[in-house]
Every structure is written in structure tokens, then in C-alpha cells.
Design a protein around this motif. Structure first.
Motif, PDB file in Angstrom:
ATOM      1  N   UNK A   1      49.567  69.364  49.428  1.00 24.81           N
ATOM      2  CA  UNK A   1      50.423  68.832  48.377  1.00 24.81           C
ATOM      3  C   UNK A   1      50.796  69.918  47.362  1.00 24.81           C
ATOM      4  N   UNK A   2      49.785  70.664  46.908  1.00 22.66           N
ATOM      5  CA  UNK A   2      50.078  71.691  45.894  1.00 22.66           C
ATOM      6  C   UNK A   2      50.938  72.806  46.460  1.00 22.66           C
ATOM      7  N   UNK A   3      50.742  73.094  47.749  1.00 21.62           N
ATOM      8  CA  UNK A   3      51.578  74.125  48.384  1.00 21.62           C
ATOM      9  C   UNK A   3      53.048  73.755  48.304  1.00 21.62           C
ATOM     10  N   UNK A   4      53.338  72.456  48.422  1.00 20.97           N
ATOM     11  CA  UNK A   4      54.727  71.983  48.332  1.00 20.97           C
ATOM     12  C   UNK A   4      55.172  71.939  46.875  1.00 20.97           C
ATOM     13  N   UNK A   5      54.333  71.362  46.056  1.00 26.90           N
ATOM     14  CA  UNK A   5      54.682  71.059  44.667  1.00 26.90           C
ATOM     15  C   UNK A   5      54.820  72.327  43.834  1.00 26.90           C
ATOM     16  N   UNK A   6      53.809  73.203  43.915  1.00 28.28           N
ATOM     17  CA  UNK A   6      53.750  74.342  42.996  1.00 28.28           C
ATOM     18  C   UNK A   6      54.723  75.442  43.400  1.00 28.28           C
ATOM     19  N   UNK A   7      55.094  75.465  44.677  1.00 28.51           N
ATOM     20  CA  UNK A   7      56.057  76.473  45.117  1.00 28.51           C
ATOM     21  C   UNK A   7      57.481  76.057  44.783  1.00 28.51           C
ATOM     22  N   UNK A   8      57.666  74.838  44.265  1.00 25.79           N
ATOM     23  CA  UNK A   8      59.027  74.364  44.015  1.00 25.79           C
ATOM     24  C   UNK A   8      59.825  74.228  45.301  1.00 25.79           C
ATOM     25  N   UNK A   9      59.121  73.922  46.385  1.00 20.45           N
ATOM     26  CA  UNK A   9      59.733  73.871  47.721  1.00 20.45           C
ATOM     27  C   UNK A   9      60.889  72.871  47.774  1.00 20.45           C
ATOM     28  N   UNK A  10      60.674  71.692  47.158  1.00 20.78           N
ATOM     29  CA  UNK A  10      61.714  70.656  47.154  1.00 20.78           C
ATOM     30  C   UNK A  10      62.371  70.637  45.778  1.00 20.78           C
ATOM     31  N   UNK A  11      63.697  70.547  45.764  1.00 20.78           N
ATOM     32  CA  UNK A  11      64.447  70.543  44.506  1.00 20.78           C
ATOM     33  C   UNK A  11      64.377  69.133  43.909  1.00 20.78           C
ATOM     34  N   UNK A  12      63.342  68.887  43.115  1.00 21.53           N
ATOM     35  CA  UNK A  12      63.053  67.515  42.679  1.00 21.53           C
ATOM     36  C   UNK A  12      64.145  66.888  41.816  1.00 21.53           C
ATOM     37  N   UNK A  13      64.813  67.631  40.935  1.00 25.33           N
ATOM     38  CA  UNK A  13      65.886  66.993  40.161  1.00 25.33           C
ATOM     39  C   UNK A  13      67.004  66.434  41.060  1.00 25.33           C
ATOM     40  N   UNK A  14      67.186  67.022  42.241  1.00 25.04           N
ATOM     41  CA  UNK A  14      68.211  66.514  43.166  1.00 25.04           C
ATOM     42  C   UNK A  14      67.837  65.140  43.740  1.00 25.04           C
ATOM     43  N   UNK A  15      66.635  64.706  43.527  1.00 27.99           N
ATOM     44  CA  UNK A  15      66.207  63.419  44.092  1.00 27.99           C
ATOM     45  C   UNK A  15      66.388  62.264  43.111  1.00 27.99           C
ATOM     46  N   UNK A  16      66.925  62.596  41.922  1.00 28.94           N
ATOM     47  CA  UNK A  16      67.080  61.553  40.908  1.00 28.94           C
ATOM     48  C   UNK A  16      68.352  60.739  41.178  1.00 28.94           C
ATOM     49  N   UNK A  17      68.219  59.432  41.113  1.00 33.46           N
ATOM     50  CA  UNK A  17      69.380  58.547  41.221  1.00 33.46           C
ATOM     51  C   UNK A  17      69.844  58.171  39.818  1.00 33.46           C
TER      52      UNK A  17
ATOM     53  N   UNK B   1      75.934  52.946  43.558  1.00 32.67           N
ATOM     54  CA  UNK B   1      75.463  51.935  42.612  1.00 32.67           C
ATOM     55  C   UNK B   1      76.439  50.768  42.661  1.00 32.67           C
ATOM     56  N   UNK B   2      75.928  49.591  42.895  1.00 31.38           N
ATOM     57  CA  UNK B   2      76.797  48.421  42.995  1.00 31.38           C
ATOM     58  C   UNK B   2      76.167  47.302  42.190  1.00 31.38           C
ATOM     59  N   UNK B   3      76.907  46.732  41.265  1.00 34.79           N
ATOM     60  CA  UNK B   3      76.362  45.681  40.386  1.00 34.79           C
ATOM     61  C   UNK B   3      75.044  46.107  39.773  1.00 34.79           C
ATOM     62  N   UNK B   4      75.018  47.335  39.349  1.00 36.52           N
ATOM     63  CA  UNK B   4      73.831  47.864  38.686  1.00 36.52           C
ATOM     64  C   UNK B   4      72.617  47.965  39.628  1.00 36.52           C
ATOM     65  N   UNK B   5      72.859  47.868  40.935  1.00 43.83           N
ATOM     66  CA  UNK B   5      71.761  48.037  41.882  1.00 43.83           C
ATOM     67  C   UNK B   5      72.021  49.237  42.782  1.00 43.83           C
ATOM     68  N   UNK B   6      70.958  49.900  43.169  1.00 42.38           N
ATOM     69  CA  UNK B   6      71.094  51.048  44.061  1.00 42.38           C
ATOM     70  C   UNK B   6      71.239  50.531  45.484  1.00 42.38           C
ATOM     71  N   UNK B   7      72.304  50.942  46.152  1.00 42.29           N
ATOM     72  CA  UNK B   7      72.508  50.556  47.549  1.00 42.29           C
ATOM     73  C   UNK B   7      72.415  51.822  48.400  1.00 42.29           C
ATOM     74  N   UNK B   8      71.526  51.797  49.380  1.00 43.87           N
ATOM     75  CA  UNK B   8      71.342  52.951  50.262  1.00 43.87           C
ATOM     76  C   UNK B   8      72.406  52.905  51.359  1.00 43.87           C
ATOM     77  N   UNK B   9      73.061  54.029  51.589  1.00 47.65           N
ATOM     78  CA  UNK B   9      74.122  54.085  52.602  1.00 47.65           C
ATOM     79  C   UNK B   9      73.569  54.664  53.910  1.00 47.65           C
ATOM     80  N   UNK B  10      74.311  54.443  54.970  1.00 42.44           N
ATOM     81  CA  UNK B  10      73.849  54.919  56.287  1.00 42.44           C
ATOM     82  C   UNK B  10      73.885  56.447  56.390  1.00 42.44           C
ATOM     83  N   UNK B  11      74.891  57.015  55.751  1.00 40.88           N
ATOM     84  CA  UNK B  11      75.071  58.471  55.834  1.00 40.88           C
ATOM     85  C   UNK B  11      73.877  59.186  55.209  1.00 40.88           C
ATOM     86  N   UNK B  12      73.448  60.260  55.813  1.00 43.29           N
ATOM     87  CA  UNK B  12      72.376  61.052  55.216  1.00 43.29           C
ATOM     88  C   UNK B  12      72.885  62.458  54.902  1.00 43.29           C
TER      89      UNK B  12
END
Lengths: 271, 238, 271, 238, 238, 271
Positions: free
Chosen positions: C114-130, C174-185
Motif C-alpha cells: 500500500x505505501x509503495x503505491x501511496x507514497x510514490x504518488x503512483x496514482x494521480x489521486x486528484x484525477x479520481x475526484x468526481x 451527473x444527472x439529477x444531482x446523482x453520479x451516473x457511471x457510463x460504459x466508456x472507460x
């Protein structure tokens, strides 16, 4: 590390010594049967709390820390804040305590401490409400037993009283329908200082403030909690033996007097 | 050691320790104990043993086993901590046990357990290092045969600078934290962790700085033990 | 089924063989002391994940699966997504692993991964914010240890790197104030590929990539994690012995070189 | 006993018990058992033993050990209760064990365990007292050697008055609840708790009232045992 | 077998199995193992033993005991699964153990434990049947003495039709699922469950269809074992 | 109190008696092999529930209580109420049951009871919805095993059927966007009464309604659940032995007939 608890055993010679001494109403540490050991109380000993106290009764030592945090009220009491009280018998406190989930003894200690606060109306719970049914302050009272030499009920009672007496709570404002906690604090609303006194019975003698040996070998234990007005606000009998009604009436008288003495000590300490 | 004049937001020089005080022998019921105040850290370590091993199948015929628990009180943190042991506490218990064991002459105590209990009463950055320093004094106070003391200190990086003894604020806003424990007379590294990002140069610089920090701690540990035994200090209690 | 763990024991004859061989800087499986065993990496091996990899180092085999799901941010990091990393030592992987709650070893493996991922900044966490403070993506990284023959720290590190490198995440509206997940990734935003190298010390020799026997009998273990730029981003010393400073400096040098070699292998594999 | 004419909201006089019925021997697989209905309380106590002790290290060479579990069924409460044992249930299990043990001639059963299981099928105020009354009958039904029965009843304060046998509504809205158990022939208090606020005068008055309540329960317990053994009542089942 | 031309939404005929592949001997550290891919199911079974029994009190002097754990990895399901064992996993562990035990010659291994660990790496409908097929091959691979293989397959009902080998989508939208395991040469039913609604006629039709499915699986299991032992296939690994 | 479970053992003489008796298709308690013991059903036995029943089959006795409370729907079934079914083997019920976390047997009993309700469509779940995706009623079905003498699957099935048949649920109104529960209740919407029949195999004989001894020594167990229309809605085979196909077909026939008889008993009882 599993919880295989060693059991404290008083060997028969020591037991005889204690009993013989009690025949002359004397205890092996020199006390009379209704004497407390030396009680020392120190407050504001923990920085990350809203209130804290360290209490020693003889070699028993406990530490209480108060934290006041945002919480949600219980559905059946939307107009009251929350109290959560938890006492831990840390493995540092005794060779007879193993780490692990709380033992029956620790749960009893926590719950008796909790009821002492709750049933005496010690904290003014309506004052902890931010928005009825929505947001309240939760008062966490955590107690660490640092060294165990008997009579933890009283040590916890005094540590709680000393820590709450003079504790603070946050102030807040509502902004965009959200609760915002402000830096300024105010006194936690304390309505009374219930004080516990704990007796044990060994043979036909009633002793106050048992040390670990006395508590191990006693037949029965009684904790009586009185408030500022001399009312009885909480009680708990323990151990697998009993008291006579006569003994009971004696303890009722004594607890009121002793409770008053100790209450003064705590209030004085806090000035 | 450090020649530069960099002053940290907490007022310390880059290679300056927080205020540290150590006192041995403060828990009456324990075989050995110590309390350390290290910055805002306030930590008790208590040692019980050598004693019987439970459960039996953990017993070793040729040496002692060490049990170690690092535990934070709910009131030790900024936000109240849940009383049950977290995965973090379990991991730190393990690395502390492995950090102190090399100092203990394990073969002197076959078929026994030596228990080391660490209680964090108040936490700040560097609690595991502070805990090791206290545990080391508690082991010596318990009269356990040891090859050396264990002494611990972190270095790290904050605000672009390599610094000694990272505190809570620097840990949260800083770039790296590197706790280290050594046996100072034997020159052995017994705990080492790194979280954060350091170039090779910075890594070596931090390692050297932490090592120097350990040496300062060593003096404080020795003083605590001498104070207890030579001043015949009978006071107990937190 | 309780967790009475059998302990792996190296008998004294085998131990002597290993030590004698190491005197000539040779290992019983024919490797030089700084050789890795054969590493094989296969990606996209699990259909119900957003990314997955199977990694073998010799006979050690682990499987990593990534799932990206809707979650809530932690109160103190409203502007960041969430990482949850968990490694399980499955009872199929070894006669020395029993089913039950995670052991200390499994918790250490999980947390170091976990720390290897977290502390290295491996994943761009701000990009995961909805929606800041409200909705974020949570990246679950689960690792199954399928067969255990030492050096799981590295096997997990490579499986995580290979699974994340090329993993995807959902898109949303965002639809009617709800997060809707789309098929596209779209690709999961990966900023670096930290790579771990693990050493053990047996006698006066430092070995890379210990197998189960070597890891059982070693005095000390060190895992050093380096990133693309040659920075050190995570480290963990283990086992109840120690390293000299000289040994430490050697391992620092070696880990940078080996990390670079293995990183190339993972990136190549993914093309 | 009470001379005043105060009538409680539930229609009872200040010193009036709720309706109580006790039946012994209702669980076929148990060595002894009883069901009590005490107001809305509906509680089964079952006794197993003397039997082998598990785990072995709990065994005592000079006497029996008592195990006791007080457990509420999820459907026993107004709002469904979580099935796992709460801290409240653990504490009550302890105080009930300590309340009944003084009545048992422990030294008659060395190296054995006597298990007392209490199941709250329907709860009302005073469930711990009701449970003790049932457990006492179940112990006698199991043929365990006893010095006395254990008999329990609470007193309390509601609406400014001292009252006997506090029910659920009075417990919630009232000022105090004081459960008591005694060995009626030996005059020994074996359970005592107080939650709430009583002056010294009220405290003593409540203690006397609860003691009188216990005496009434004692008759009901004796009747339950006699009904079983003299009416040769073979019916079992809740 | 089936004469009708009904085609399911997944393109299969009513009595058509999903694609199945079984490979024996893939976990080096296990005494026996197998991996099965059954539709989207991807499942490993590994066998350890006969070995010492822990805890001792579970040991049987006249026969082996079987331990069995069915466990899903968090990434095996559409939505991430909590890592701890659910009640569903505990129940399935039990029914799988009871399904495989009749095939094992238990009295050949007194005072030992045979452990069967099943790891669901990827789940689809019918994972318990797929797991039994893999466990059966793993037991044979471990050289455990067996009376027969255990072979498992479900039938069910979806869209009003009785169908073989219900997959995830059919399980969710369909009317019934009926997993079955048999000892094919002995004609013994060792696992049987039904969830859903079937008339007596449909019930019997589904039972026959599942039985025929089992026979097909039996051939695949035998092939997997022959491939390992006669092709001398030394490859291991998932 | 740890869960060291004593195991019920049938001694070899008793076993021989049972087997010899079965050779003449007779059971030691005098029953024919396809006879049930006396079944008694009593409803509305618990005041704090919306429905309850006490069922005895011979000396086996169980108690079921229904509670209907406000809840939230599962995310994948926003248009359905919730069922939670839990059976507890209380330590009062047998010398072979220890207190503690639910055993494998208790979990199987709970889950088979749960599926019998769920898969048969017994409760009309869409009728429990208050606001789709937001608020639903949750039906808690808790079962206490009071005395254990075999065949708990059937005893639980009948107790559930009897308790649900005639159970009530609250009515509500929406006020200020909040759900308010009203005092008035209405019948819980029950669509069918599935009834379970349980068989065991001892030697070459199939027995209905096994008592504790028969269940302990049997080779295999089968529970078949049928609904009002004679459909099979749930089944569970247990124990580490098996049935032949011929035996299976026999049990299918018998279960339909017996299920019908018992269903009538439950409906009659409730009038």
C-alpha cells in the motif's frame, strides 16, 4: 497474543497475615480499615484533549482524557448530546492483564464509570445539541489504567470528575447549512461531581479503598456514588459473596462523608 | 553537524531534535519501564518477563520469544482513535519487535517470553522511534541481558530540505519520513523504513542525519538509566 | 478452522549446505547472490477487474486485481480519490499458511504494498475526484498469493505495477444531482512505476530475491523501492537481525540498477 | 406494607409487584430449567452441570466454577436487537453470576463447571431480577446443592415516589432504579445496583421495599419448585 | 439428449454446458491441486494432507477429518467483495465438504486431517459445482484414496425452460437453480440444493439434465488427471 | 466462554438397537419410518413482535418472532423490501451447544430458512416499499431454538410460516419529506406458505422427521420445501453421505403429500 489471563493468587500465609491483622482492625500497609491511601490528582496532563487528569490512589494510577467531537444524536434522544465512556486495563498496568479484547472486568469498569456520569446527570446533555435530531457534540471519556493496585472504580471516578471539571468544548457556527467548528472553546457544562467510594468485605470487616491484595481475597465489593447534594446516584456490588443489611447501612453512612472529603480535594485541585 | 542556517517552521535547525526526556522505572507492577516525552509524544514502555510462554506452542527451547504491542490510547490523537488495534498498530508492533530483538541476548532466556508493551498516551510524528527508545530503556531497567541499547530517530524531507526528527506537521506536509533504529555500539541497523520520495543523495544524507540523531538519543537513554540507578530515584508514576 | 500456524523449519544439514555454498557466493539453486529467479508477468488475466496481472518470480506466484468503484473521500482529503490495497496469503499458497484472519506477515505485506503505491504518488489521486468532498473513485488493489516461495514483497510490487499500468477507470456524468457511471472507460492516471527490490542477509552475504528457505533462515531483510527517476520512494527492513551501514550502502546501489531492469520488463510486457 | 394510597400510571400501588408466574423444568435437554413471566418479561433459565470444565485452565481443584450468560433474543425488545452479545449483556452476565454464586455450595463440585444460561424472550424493566429468580429455580431444579434460594426484585423512584418493581416505562421516565438480590434466609445481599438519584432517606426506603419484594418472590419460587415435584407435573415446553 | 431447438440468450442450447477446462497439479506447494475454468468461473482447489490435526480435540481415531474452505477473492465478483468470510461462504464450505467426503476412503487416514482449499479468482453462476469438480481432481492429484470422483453440475429454469448449467445472468433473471453433485460410478447424490420454483415434472427433468451434465464433467476430470500423469506435464502455475 | 463444542455420540449398543428396529421399519419411539412426531403450533406468543409462533415437533421446540422496521433497500433492488432471517441455536437447547459466534450448523439453518422464504416468493417484497430506492420496510425473522431433538429445519419452517401467516406491518404517512410510522397496522402481504419436509437415510431406510439420535447417526439428510401449488421451491442436502436416485424420487413424492398435510395444520391453527 491471546488472552490467557494469569490469575492473581494470594498465598495462604499472606492471607493469614492479612486476616490476623484485620482482627485488630489494622491493614498490612498500616492503614485503619476506613482509611484511603494517599490520593494525588493532577489535571491538564494531555495536550490533545479537552480535559484530562491523572489520578493516583496509592500505587493505582489512571489517566482520563476527554475529547469532544461532532456526532449524531441517538434516534430516541434527538435533544441530547452523547457520552461514550471507555476504560482500558492496559497490559502495562499489571502482570495479570493480557492484551486483547476487553475482559469482563474492563467492561464492568467501563460501564460503571459510564453510568456514574450518565445517571448522575453530571454533564448537561441538552447543552451539547447543535441542531436537534441532526448534530450534537459527543463527549468521549477514555480512561487508561496505568498501574493497578486495587480500587480502580474510585480511581476512575476521580479521574473522570477531575478531567470533566474544567474541561472545555468547541464553539461553532452554521455556514451554508454545515456545522463549522470554531477555534474558541467554552467550558463543558458540568452540573455535578459524583464521587465514588468503594468498600470490600474480608471476614467480618468492611474496608475502604482496597488494594490489589485485599480486592483479590475479599468476599464482596460495594461501590457507592454520591453527588454534591448527598444523594446516591449510582452503585454496584461485585464479587461472588454478599453483605448483610447491617454492613450495608454502615457503608451508606461512610460513603457520604468520604465522598464529601474527596470532592473538596478535586475542586481545590482544579483552582 | 549541519552547517547551514535553515530554520524550520517549528523553529528548529535542520539537524535539531525536539525536546526529549526519558525516565526509567515508572510502572511499579512492571519488571522494567520507561516514559519518554519526545516533542509532543508521551509514551510508556513496560517490560514483563522473562516469564512463562502462552500459548505453549510458541515456546522455543533454545531462546526467548519476544512479544511486543504498540498501542495508541483513543485520546492520543487529534481525532479520537477507535480503541481496537488497527492494522497500522499491528505492523508497527512487528517492526518494533524486530528492531529491539537484535539487542537482546535471546539465548540467555530459553523457554520464556519477554513482553514489551508500548502505550502511546499522546502522539506526535516519530512515535515509533520514540517508542523504541523507551522500550530499550525499559528492557535495561528490567535487567534483561543486552548486547547494546537500541536507539532510534527519524530523518526526512520537508520544504525541500533534509531534516532531523520529523514532527507531526512536517510528516503531513513534508516529502519524506525515514525512521531508523540502530545498535549504536555495534553499528547495526535494526529498523529502517521510508515513506516519501528521496533522491539517492538525499537518502544518504538523511541516513547520516538520522544516525547522528540516534547517537544523541543514546546519551539520553544512558542518562535515564543512570538517573534511576545512581540517584536511587524511588519516584514512580506518570 | 483456527489459525494454528505451522512454522517452516530449515533442518541443520540443509542450513549447512546453504551456508557452505554461500561461502563461494553460490546459491543451491545455482544462482549468483545478486541474481533474480526467472520473472514472468502476464496482464489482463481477470475479466471482472479494471486491470490485473499474474506475476511469477521462480515458484512464487501472485495475482493482482484492480477494481475502481464509487466511494466517498476521507474527511481530511476531500480533493483526492481513495486507494485500498490488501494482500492475502491464501491457504493454497503454502503448507505453512492457515486460513483465518490476516496474520502479522499478511498485514505487513499489505501495508508495505500500500505505501509503495501511496507514497510514490503512483496514482494521480486528484484525477479520481468526481465532486470534491462528496464523490470520488476508490481504487481497490487486491492481491492473492497463489504459491509462496519467498520474496513476496517484490512479486506484489511487480503485480501491482503491471496491473495498474494499463488499468482503466469508468467515466461518468451527473444527472439529477446523482453520479451516473457510463460504459466508456478511460486509462487510470498512473504517474510512475515504483519497483521494489528485496535483499536478505545470511552470514556475511547479501542476497537478492530470497526464496522461501533463504528468507526463513536469513538474519535480516531489506526492501527498497525506486521510481522511474531513480528516487527512493519506500523501504522496509524486516526480520529480527540487522545490517551494517556498509551493507546498506551496497543495497542502495544495487536496488537502483535492478529496479530499472525490472521496470523495463513490466513496460515492455504491457505493450 | 405500604400505607399510602398512591396509584401508579400502570395502575399498581407503590409497593405492588407486577404479575409473576414461574414454572420449573421446562427444557427437556437441560439439567434444570425454569421460565418466568414477570410483567412483560418472559425469560428462560437453564442449568447444565456439574460438567467437565473447558478450557482446562479455568478448572479449580477445590470448587466448581460458574459460567453464566444473560442473552436477549433480537425479538425481545421494542426495536430489534442485534444478535451479538452487547457490553450490557456481558456486564449483566457477570453481576448475575456473582449474585447466584453465594447460594451455591461450590466446594461440593470441585473440578466441574455449572453453566447457567438465561434467554430473554421478551423484555420489560427488571429483566435481570426476573432472570435471577428464574436461574435460582433452575439451579434447584438441577439438584445443585444450595445454601438458600436467590431471590431478586428492584425498587426505584418515579414521579417523585419510591416504588416497587420498576417496569420499562417507569425505568425510562423515572428517577431511579435499584435492583437487589438477596439470600432471603441468610439475609445476605448478593446483587445491588443503583442508577438514578435517591436521597439517603429514599435510598433506605427503596432498599426496604425491594427487600420486601424479594420475600414475595421467594414464595413464588418455592411454589414453582413444589408444583414441579409434588404435582409431578411432567409438562415441558415454553 | 435434449431434442428441442431452444437457444438461450447466451447462445447455448438448453442442455449445453459452458466451456470448461481443467488442469491438474498447478500449485507447487500443495499436495494436490487443480484449476478449473467453467464459463467465466476461474477457480483453484488445493489439497494439503493427510496431515496432523489441529486443534487436537477435532482428531478422530478411526478416520480422517476433512476441512474445507470456499473463499472468494475480492476481485472475483462484479462489485468488490469484502475480504472476510461471509455466511454464504461458510455455508458453501460446509455443503462442498459434505459433497466430497463420501468419495474419500476416510478410514484409510485415521488421526489425520485432509484440507481442501478453494479459491474463487473469478466467479460466474455455478461456482460451487465448478469448485467441487476442481476439488475432486485436486484430491486425486494428491493421491488421496477415493471410491469415485465427485462430479458436479447445476440445472435450472430460465425463461420458462429447463436448462443445463445456469450462468450468472440466468441465475439472476431465471426462475430456479439446482446444483447437484454425484459420484458417477456409484450413482450417489452427494450435493443437492434448490433455489427457485419448479413443478414436480420440471424438478425431475432438471435432475436428469444435471445428472447428464455431471457425466460430461466426469470425462473432463479424467482427461485432466490423465493429461497430468501421462503427458508428464511439469508446468505449474495459474 | 469459548466454543469448545461437545460432540453428540451414539454408543454402539444404542446404534445397534436403532438399526435392528429399522430392519422392521420401526423406530425406537414407536413411529413408522414416514411418521412425524406430534406437531404443535401456537401463534401470537410474543408481544413485542408483529407476528410470532412457537412450534414443537416432539421434543424439538423453536420460537419465531417477526419484527418489521424501517430500512433502506439494497442498491440492486431499490423496488423491494428487505428480509433478514436468523436462527440461533441457544445454549439452553442442548448440552451439545456452546454459547459463542454462530456455528456452521447455525449458519446453515439460518440460510436454508432464509432461502425458503426468499426463493419461494413467500413475502410480497414490492409491497414493502415506501419510497423506491429510499425507504422500505425490513422484515426481521428471528428464530430461537429452545430445545433440540432433531429436525430443526422443519421446525423452523413451520414456525416461520405460522408467524408470517397473520403477521402485521405498520402503516405510514410522509410528512415534511420524512416517513412517519402510524399506529394502525395492516396484514403483512404473504403470497404462499412453503412447507419443508426433512428426510434422513440410515442404512437402506429413508426416515421422515429425524429425532436427535437419528439425525446424529444418519448418513445423509434431505430437506425438500414445497409451496401451496405443489411446486418445489427450495431444497438442501446435508451430511457427509449420499442418496441414490431411487431414494431421491421416493422423497420427492412423499414431501408433496406431507407438505400439504402440514400446511393445512398451520392455516387451521391460525383461524
Amino acid at each position: 497474543m491471546p488472552a490467557v489471563k494469569k490469575i492473581r493468587i494470594i498465598d495462604s500465609m499472606r492471607r493469614t497475615d492479612i486476616e490476623n491483622s484485620l482482627k485488630q482492625s489494622k491493614r498490612l500497609d498500616g492503614r485503619a480499615i476506613l482509611d484511603y491511601r494517599e490520593i494525588s490528582i493532577e489535571t491538564n496532563v494531555l495536550q490533545k484533549t479537552s480535559g484530562s487528569a491523572s489520578v493516583k490512589i496509592g500505587d493505582s494510577e489512571v489517566l482520563a482524557g476527554i475529547k469532544v467531537e461532532l456526532g449524531r444524536p441517538f434516534p430516541d434522544t434527538p435533544d441530547k448530546g452523547i457520552i461514550i465512556c471507555n476504560a482500558e486495563l492496559l497490559p502495562i498496568c499489571s502482570a495479570f492483564i493480557e492484551p486483547g479484547p476487553p475482559s469482563e472486568d474492563a467492561i464492568e469498569l467501563s460501564r460503571v464509570s459510564d453510568r456514574g456520569i450518565r445517571e448522575s446527570g453530571m454533564i448537561d446533555l441538552p447543552q451539547l445539541v447543535i441542531r436537534e435530531g441532526e448534530d450534537v457534540f459527543a463527549v468521549f471519556i477514555d480512561i487508561a489504567v496505568i498501574n493497578e493496585d486495587g480500587n480502580l472504580f474510585d480511581a476512575c471516578s476521580y479521574a473522570i470528575a477531575a478531567a470533566l471539571h474544567g474541561a472545555t468544548m468547541p464553539t461553532f457556527k452554521i455556514e451554508n447549512d454545515k456545522v463549522v467548528i470554531l477555534e474558541k472553546v467554552k467550558p463543558l457544562p458540568i452540573l455535578s461531581l459524583p464521587i465514588s467510594t468503594t468498600f470490600v468485605k474480608i471476614g467480618d470487616k468492611i474496608l475502604l479503598d482496597p488494594n490489589a491484595e485485599e480486592q483479590t481475597m475479599c468476599e464482596a465489593r460495594l461501590t457507592l456514588v454520591t453527588d454534591d447534594k448527598g444523594n446516591f446516584v449510582s452503585a454496584q456490588k461485585g464479587k461472588a459473596g454478599g453483605f448483610s443489611f447491617k454492613e450495608f447501612n454502615e457503608m451508606i453512612e461512610i460513603s457520604k462523608k468520604k465522598g464529601e472529603e474527596i470532592r473538596k480535594k478535586i475542586i481545590k485541585n482544579d483552582k | 553537524m549541519s552547517k547551514n542556517n535553515y530554520i524550520r517552521t517549528n523553529g528548529r535547525a535542520a539537524d535539531e531534535l525536539r525536546k526529549v526526556s526519558i525516565k526509567a522505572g515508572i510502572i511499579k507492577n512492571a519488571d522494567g519501564s520507561a516514559i519518554i516525552e519526545f516533542g509532543k509524544n508521551k509514551i510508556i514502555a513496560a517490560v514483563f518477563g522473562p516469564k512463562e510462554v502462552h500459548p505453549k506452542h510458541m515456546m522455543r527451547n533454545d531462546q526467548a520469544i519476544i512479544k511486543c504491542r504498540y498501542h495508541m490510547m483513543p485520546f492520543s490523537t487529534d481525532t479520537r482513535k477507535n480503541p481496537s488495534l488497527s492494522r497500522r498498530e499491528i505492523e508497527i508492533s512487528k517492526v518494533i519487535r524486530e528492531a529491539i530483538q537484535p539487542a537482546i541476548i535471546m539465548e540467555d532466556y530459553p523457554r520464556t517470553a519477554i513482553e514489551v508493551y508500548i502505550e502511546i498516551l499522546q502522539s506526535d510524528g516519530g512515535s515509533r522511534c520514540a517508542a523504541i527508545n523507551a522500550a530499550s530503556v525499559a528492557l535495561a531497567d528490567a535487567g534483561i541481558n543486552m548486547r547494546d541499547l537500541i536507539t532510534a530517530c527519524a530523518a526526512g524531507k520537508a520544504d525541500g530540505k533534509i531534516i532531523l526528527d520529523v514532527d507531526d506537521v512536517e510528516d503531513k506536509t513534508g516529502e519524506a519520513d525515514m525512521p531508523l533504529s540502530i545498535l549504536p555500539n555495534l553499528g547495526t541497523i535494526t529498523l529502517f523504513q521510508l515513506d516519501g520520495c528521496l533522491s539517492e543523495e538525499e537518502f544518504k544524507q538523511a541516513l547520516e542525519m538520522a544516525t547522528n540523531g540516534c547517537k544523541k538519543l543514546y546519551e539520553l537513554q544512558r542518562n535515564a538509566l543512570m538517573n534511576k540507578y545512581f540517584n536511587n530515584n524511588k519516584n514512580k508514576g506518570v
